[in-house]
Design an enzyme around this catalytic site. Sequence first.
Site, PDB file in Angstrom:
ATOM      1  N   GLU A 160      43.006  -9.271 -15.028  1.00 19.57           N
ATOM      2  CA  GLU A 160      43.564  -9.162 -16.338  1.00 19.57           C
ATOM      3  C   GLU A 160      42.751  -7.757 -16.855  1.00 19.57           C
ATOM      4  O   GLU A 160      41.900  -7.993 -17.765  1.00 19.57           O
ATOM      5  CB  GLU A 160      42.753 -10.472 -16.803  1.00 19.57           C
ATOM      6  CG  GLU A 160      43.166 -11.696 -16.288  1.00 19.57           C
ATOM      7  CD  GLU A 160      42.434 -13.007 -16.743  1.00 19.57           C
ATOM      8  OE1 GLU A 160      41.594 -12.682 -17.372  1.00 19.57           O
ATOM      9  OE2 GLU A 160      42.912 -13.917 -16.756  1.00 19.57           O
ATOM     10  N   CYS A 184      41.106 -19.763 -23.540  1.00 18.05           N
ATOM     11  CA  CYS A 184      40.222 -19.030 -24.509  1.00 18.05           C
ATOM     12  C   CYS A 184      41.137 -18.505 -25.535  1.00 18.05           C
ATOM     13  O   CYS A 184      40.592 -18.337 -26.927  1.00 18.05           O
ATOM     14  CB  CYS A 184      39.848 -17.912 -23.889  1.00 18.05           C
ATOM     15  SG  CYS A 184      40.722 -16.795 -22.647  1.00 18.05           S
TER      16      CYS A 184
END
Length: 649
Positions: free
Chosen positions: A316, A412
């Site tokens: 990521e 998240c």
Amino acid sequence: MESMKLTNVDLKDIKINDKFWNKYIGLVDDVILPFQWELINDNVEGAEKSYCIQNFRIACGDEEGKHQGMVFQDTDVAKWIEAVAYSLSKKSNPKLEEIADSAIDLIERAQCEDGYINTYYTITGEKRWSNLLEGHELYTAGHMIEAAVAYYEATGKKKFLDVVCRFADYIDEVFGREDGKIPGYPGHPEIELALVKLYHVTNNDKYLELANYFVRARGEEPIYFLSEDCVINGNYIFPIFKDFTMEYAQAHLPVIEQETAEGHSVRAVYLYSAMADIAYEYQDERLLKQCDILWNNIVEKRMYITGSIGSASYGERFTTDYDLPNNTNYSESCATIGLAMFSNRMFQITKDGKYMDIVEKALYNTLLSGIAMDGKHFFYVNPLELVPDIAEKNPTMSHVKTSRQLWFGVACCPPNIARTLASLGNYIYAVDKNTVYINLFISSQIEANLTSGKVLLDLDSNYPQKGDAKLVVKSEKDGDEFTIAIRNPEFSKNTKVRVNGLEVEYQLEKGYMYLSRKWNNNDEITISIDVSFRFVRCNPRVRDNIGKVSLMKGPWVYCIEEVDNGEYLGSVIIDTSIPPKEEYDEALLGGTTCAILEGKRIDYSKVGDKLYDDVTPTYIEDKFKAIPYCSWNNRGKGEMYVWMSEKQK
């Protein structure tokens, strides 16, 4: 560096009534927050389990069971409470407040006697602080602190604030350079910026000093993470970490020496946000300069046109300059939010409009692409190009979803989007002693207290569909002398400002037009911003976009979708010598400003099944409909392209 930075206008003093943004923020109270509460309680059929509230019930002894979900699962409820706090700042909602109070009671009961809060370590019995690189203990603590500060400021209730102060006091006893303390810092930054907020609300210097330690210790020799068992013996929580160097956690160098954005993109921009906070609090010009160097590296070489960041799904993360693939990128919603947070902090310190240009780009594009217009489905990853059949069947693209999801095992992003929408006012305006800054042209009313007195401003626009905005001064008395600073967007080359119908002189400084005068009640400022369609091209060092063009209108990035234009959109060639035609579709997604483009495409009716051939494809003239990127995938899954091939002259 100026000794005083800009501050937010209290959310309770901002009333947003914007035709475009109300499609999203209007969902927060009635749809998003109640729905997400059901999600973190695992009451939504078909959604991935959160286990968040269940873990707290187990940790405090209400239920029996084992911890489930990620090590950072507690943050789901923390960000949800923070979003609730921002909502309550603007409007009373006794039912929502009662639910939030019940969640806070649960967190308090799960708190250990020494102040520690973390359901994963409490339930599993794993040793605390034994894996800072991966364990997310300090990251989770940071989100708890942010939520508690926001809830206290919104409601005046101190219970949650007292809970996190006990936690922060305990952390302060554990970490630092002193003998007997752990000389470590969080693998995933977050607590640093949270501690600065806690310092401001409590006036307790030790919280600021702890934040300063966490920022400055990072990357110093010996690098703390290299002493942890997970690195030495390979006992990783997340096996993927075996492939990562210290760049992944921004710990390869002291922060004062870092010049390129490296590693996990969310970790990076959360760290940079904290660096900006610390630079201001300690009036550290060198650290602030380093923030600007890092920001420029992101924006000029590592950011997508939509304001998203994170080129690679594996980790990521950032990769290298000009590596911006469109169909395999990660572009996590949280990373865009973090970039907006970092940019807003830099703006408030420097008063430089270049930072708000990026905030605007991030908010109008990737933030909103991360949430469906029903408020109940979300993207974690935000590609700029999608062919569903390939994304669903190519394992290297398994991170790319072809339609928005109800929830995620790692969730998240949805509550992060919620807290950002709920606190949107923090980006629209800012103030200093006697100046009001107009950053975003979102229809709203504010009440601000300046040294000259109370000022009421009414901003009315249909931006960015139209470029005309009107700002009316509602002063308590005539003759108050203060300054209104209006951002001149970088893309608008011919912005005009008038007061009561007359063109006026203004001071242009760092992208803001400063109007200083004695204002009378009902004085009217009109701003004309050029939001005409424009074709935008990439630096040719971005190999994926050579020979391609994108379309923008104001801050909006546009895309073409299969539902409007058919399949094989990769064959579309746009004739940029013909200006796009604007078309407002009242029936499309609650009203959408579309663009009609002219060009050509391959005639697939004349294409056979032979894989390789020497036959030149036949192209046919065609028109194409483009919509704002933020609105894509709200009409079912299908192909989508932001970057289109351009007809060569």
